[in-house]
Design a protein around this motif. Structure first.
Motif, PDB file in Angstrom:
ATOM      1  N   GLY A 118       6.468   3.619  -5.657  1.00 17.61           N
ATOM      2  CA  GLY A 118       7.350   2.515  -5.997  1.00 17.61           C
ATOM      3  C   GLY A 118       6.717   1.143  -5.857  1.00 17.61           C
ATOM      4  O   GLY A 118       7.408   0.125  -5.946  1.00 17.61           O
ATOM      5  N   LYS A 119       5.408   1.086  -5.650  1.00 17.85           N
ATOM      6  CA  LYS A 119       4.724  -0.196  -5.442  1.00 17.85           C
ATOM      7  C   LYS A 119       4.890  -1.153  -6.622  1.00 17.85           C
ATOM      8  O   LYS A 119       5.243  -2.313  -6.432  1.00 17.85           O
ATOM      9  CB  LYS A 119       3.224   0.019  -5.192  1.00 17.85           C
ATOM     10  CG  LYS A 119       2.867   0.799  -3.967  1.00 17.85           C
ATOM     11  CD  LYS A 119       1.362   0.934  -3.784  1.00 17.85           C
ATOM     12  CE  LYS A 119       0.626   1.513  -4.955  1.00 17.85           C
ATOM     13  NZ  LYS A 119       0.848   2.917  -5.262  1.00 17.85           N
TER      14      LYS A 119
ATOM     15  N   ALA B 263       0.834  -1.192   0.000  1.00 14.55           N
ATOM     16  CA  ALA B 263       0.000   0.000   0.000  1.00 14.55           C
ATOM     17  C   ALA B 263       0.870   1.244   0.000  1.00 14.55           C
ATOM     18  O   ALA B 263       1.862   1.320   0.724  1.00 14.55           O
ATOM     19  CB  ALA B 263      -0.909   0.005   1.223  1.00 14.55           C
ATOM     20  N   GLY B 264       0.485   2.201  -0.820  1.00 19.22           N
ATOM     21  CA  GLY B 264       1.200   3.467  -0.884  1.00 19.22           C
ATOM     22  C   GLY B 264       0.520   4.380  -1.874  1.00 19.22           C
ATOM     23  O   GLY B 264      -0.326   3.945  -2.653  1.00 19.22           O
TER      24      GLY B 264
ATOM     25  N   ALA C 210       3.697  -1.129   3.897  1.00 17.87           N
ATOM     26  CA  ALA C 210       3.576   0.263   3.441  1.00 17.87           C
ATOM     27  C   ALA C 210       4.801   0.616   2.609  1.00 17.87           C
ATOM     28  O   ALA C 210       5.931   0.269   2.962  1.00 17.87           O
ATOM     29  CB  ALA C 210       3.465   1.199   4.640  1.00 17.87           C
ATOM     30  N   VAL C 211       4.564   1.301   1.492  1.00 23.18           N
ATOM     31  CA  VAL C 211       5.636   1.681   0.573  1.00 23.18           C
ATOM     32  C   VAL C 211       5.592   3.193   0.387  1.00 23.18           C
ATOM     33  O   VAL C 211       4.544   3.746   0.067  1.00 23.18           O
ATOM     34  CB  VAL C 211       5.472   0.985  -0.803  1.00 23.18           C
ATOM     35  CG1 VAL C 211       6.612   1.343  -1.732  1.00 23.18           C
ATOM     36  CG2 VAL C 211       5.355  -0.530  -0.630  1.00 23.18           C
ATOM     37  N   TYR C 212       6.752   3.862   0.597  1.00 22.94           N
ATOM     38  CA  TYR C 212       6.800   5.305   0.360  1.00 22.94           C
ATOM     39  C   TYR C 212       8.214   5.747   0.031  1.00 22.94           C
ATOM     40  O   TYR C 212       9.185   5.122   0.421  1.00 22.94           O
ATOM     41  CB  TYR C 212       6.231   6.092   1.554  1.00 22.94           C
ATOM     42  CG  TYR C 212       6.907   5.848   2.881  1.00 22.94           C
ATOM     43  CD1 TYR C 212       8.006   6.609   3.277  1.00 22.94           C
ATOM     44  CD2 TYR C 212       6.441   4.874   3.744  1.00 22.94           C
ATOM     45  CE1 TYR C 212       8.615   6.396   4.497  1.00 22.94           C
ATOM     46  CE2 TYR C 212       7.042   4.655   4.964  1.00 22.94           C
ATOM     47  CZ  TYR C 212       8.131   5.423   5.342  1.00 22.94           C
ATOM     48  OH  TYR C 212       8.740   5.207   6.552  1.00 22.94           O
ATOM     49  N   ARG C 213       8.291   6.841  -0.743  1.00 23.26           N
ATOM     50  CA  ARG C 213       9.575   7.420  -1.154  1.00 23.26           C
ATOM     51  C   ARG C 213       9.872   8.746  -0.461  1.00 23.26           C
ATOM     52  O   ARG C 213      11.013   9.134  -0.368  1.00 23.26           O
ATOM     53  CB  ARG C 213       9.586   7.676  -2.659  1.00 23.26           C
ATOM     54  CG  ARG C 213       9.608   6.463  -3.521  1.00 23.26           C
ATOM     55  CD  ARG C 213       9.705   6.893  -4.994  1.00 23.26           C
ATOM     56  NE  ARG C 213       9.606   5.785  -5.882  1.00 23.26           N
ATOM     57  CZ  ARG C 213      10.630   5.022  -6.237  1.00 23.26           C
ATOM     58  NH1 ARG C 213      11.818   5.262  -5.773  1.00 23.26           N
ATOM     59  NH2 ARG C 213      10.458   4.017  -7.064  1.00 23.26           N
ATOM     60  N   THR C 214       8.827   9.471  -0.047  1.00 25.72           N
ATOM     61  CA  THR C 214       9.008  10.817   0.490  1.00 25.72           C
ATOM     62  C   THR C 214       8.383  10.934   1.876  1.00 25.72           C
ATOM     63  O   THR C 214       7.544  10.118   2.262  1.00 25.72           O
ATOM     64  CB  THR C 214       8.340  11.869  -0.423  1.00 25.72           C
ATOM     65  OG1 THR C 214       6.923  11.681  -0.365  1.00 25.72           O
ATOM     66  CG2 THR C 214       8.827  11.765  -1.866  1.00 25.72           C
ATOM     67  N   ILE C 215       8.779  11.971   2.588  1.00 24.70           N
ATOM     68  CA  ILE C 215       8.197  12.256   3.898  1.00 24.70           C
ATOM     69  C   ILE C 215       6.688  12.429   3.770  1.00 24.70           C
ATOM     70  O   ILE C 215       5.920  11.937   4.601  1.00 24.70           O
ATOM     71  CB  ILE C 215       8.825  13.526   4.508  1.00 24.70           C
ATOM     72  CG1 ILE C 215      10.301  13.283   4.852  1.00 24.70           C
ATOM     73  CG2 ILE C 215       8.060  13.986   5.733  1.00 24.70           C
ATOM     74  CD1 ILE C 215      10.538  12.371   6.026  1.00 24.70           C
ATOM     75  N   GLU C 216       6.245  13.114   2.714  1.00 20.98           N
ATOM     76  CA  GLU C 216       4.805  13.337   2.516  1.00 20.98           C
ATOM     77  C   GLU C 216       4.069  12.015   2.314  1.00 20.98           C
ATOM     78  O   GLU C 216       2.981  11.808   2.865  1.00 20.98           O
ATOM     79  CB  GLU C 216       4.554  14.273   1.327  1.00 20.98           C
ATOM     80  CG  GLU C 216       5.091  15.678   1.499  1.00 20.98           C
ATOM     81  CD  GLU C 216       6.610  15.800   1.287  1.00 20.98           C
ATOM     82  OE1 GLU C 216       7.184  16.775   1.798  1.00 20.98           O
ATOM     83  OE2 GLU C 216       7.207  14.922   0.638  1.00 20.98           O
ATOM     84  N   GLN C 217       4.632  11.120   1.526  1.00 21.67           N
ATOM     85  CA  GLN C 217       3.999   9.821   1.285  1.00 21.67           C
ATOM     86  C   GLN C 217       3.974   8.961   2.545  1.00 21.67           C
ATOM     87  O   GLN C 217       3.104   8.113   2.704  1.00 21.67           O
ATOM     88  CB  GLN C 217       4.733   9.069   0.174  1.00 21.67           C
ATOM     89  CG  GLN C 217       4.560   9.661  -1.196  1.00 21.67           C
ATOM     90  CD  GLN C 217       5.391   8.926  -2.241  1.00 21.67           C
ATOM     91  OE1 GLN C 217       6.302   8.163  -1.922  1.00 21.67           O
ATOM     92  NE2 GLN C 217       5.073   9.165  -3.509  1.00 21.67           N
ATOM     93  N   ARG C 218       4.899   9.210   3.437  1.00 28.65           N
ATOM     94  CA  ARG C 218       5.000   8.445   4.684  1.00 28.65           C
ATOM     95  C   ARG C 218       3.710   8.533   5.501  1.00 28.65           C
ATOM     96  O   ARG C 218       3.371   7.612   6.253  1.00 28.65           O
ATOM     97  CB  ARG C 218       6.181   8.977   5.484  1.00 28.65           C
ATOM     98  CG  ARG C 218       6.447   8.271   6.766  1.00 28.65           C
ATOM     99  CD  ARG C 218       7.702   8.880   7.368  1.00 28.65           C
ATOM    100  NE  ARG C 218       8.101   8.178   8.547  1.00 28.65           N
ATOM    101  CZ  ARG C 218       8.240   8.763   9.729  1.00 28.65           C
ATOM    102  NH1 ARG C 218       8.034  10.050   9.865  1.00 28.65           N
ATOM    103  NH2 ARG C 218       8.616   8.054  10.760  1.00 28.65           N
TER     104      ARG C 218
END
Length: 167
Positions: free
Chosen positions: A14-15, A8-9, A109-117
C-alpha cells in the motif's frame, strides 16, 4: 532544507497509494512535495498507472525515480544516489521517499498482512511509525500506529514529527 520521511514495505503493502494520498493532503495544507521512488531493478516506465505517474497525478511538485543505471527526471545518470537527489530538492517542504529501506532517513513502515509485518525488522534505522490495515494486534512493537486510511492523522504526525534530512 526539506524534511524527509520514507515509506518502507514489501510489494503490494500500500506504499504507493498511501504516498499519493498523503501528497494530495499535504498539498492541500500548502506544502511543496517531492516524491522519490526506488526502482531497484530498473523497471521504470512512463505509463498510466505506473507509480511515478500516480505521484505526478497526485500533485507532487517533483517526482524522481532512481534506478541502478538511470535517474528519471529525464536525465541519464550512472549510479544516482538518494543523497544527491535529496540535496537537489532541499528547497521544497517535504520529500516522501518510497523504498530505500536501508538508507539512513526516517521511515514509516507500511504493511497489510501479518507476513508483511515482518519487514519492520528489516528497516534501518527502526521505523518512526507504522501504517497498517491490520487492527487489534497484540503489538510487540512500540511505534505510533495508524490505519492505512487515516491520511489526516498520518499527515498530522509527519508535520509534528518531521526530521531534517542532514547528509
Amino acid at each position: 532544507m526539506a524534511y524527509c520521511v520514507g515509506f518502507a514495505g514489501f510489494s503490494n503493502s500500500g506504499k504507493t497509494t498511501l504516498v499519493a494520498k498523503l501528497t494530495i493532503e499535504m498539498k492541500l495544507r500548502g506544502h511543496r512535495i517531492a516524491v522519490m521512488k526506488h526502482d531497484a531493478h530498473g523497471h521504470y516506465k512512463e505509463a498510466k498507472g505506473a507509480d511515478s505517474t500516480i505521484y505526478a497525478e497526485s500533485g507532487a511538485d517533483v517526482v524522481v525515480t532512481l534506478s541502478p543505471d538511470a535517474l528519471h527526471v529525464y536525465e541519464k545518470k550512472e549510479a544516482p544516489t538518494l543523497e544527491e537527489q535529496l540535496l537537489a530538492y532541499a528547497h521544497l517542504d517535504y520529500i516522501f521517499i518510497e523504498g530505500f529501506k536501508r538508507e539512513k532517513h526516517p521511515k514509516i513502515a507500511v504493511y497489510r498482512t501479518i507476513e508483511q509485518r515482518e519487514m519492520i525488522r528489516e528497516v534501518v534505522p527502526s521505523p518512526i511509525a507504522v501504517v497498517t490495515a491490520l487492527s487489534n494486534l497484540e503489538d510487540d512493537f512500540a511505534y505510533p500506529r495508524f490505519n492505512l486510511n487515516d491520511i489526516c492523522g498520518i499527515a498530522d504526525f509527519i508535520e509534528q514529527n518531521f526530521v531534517d534530512c542532514q547528509f
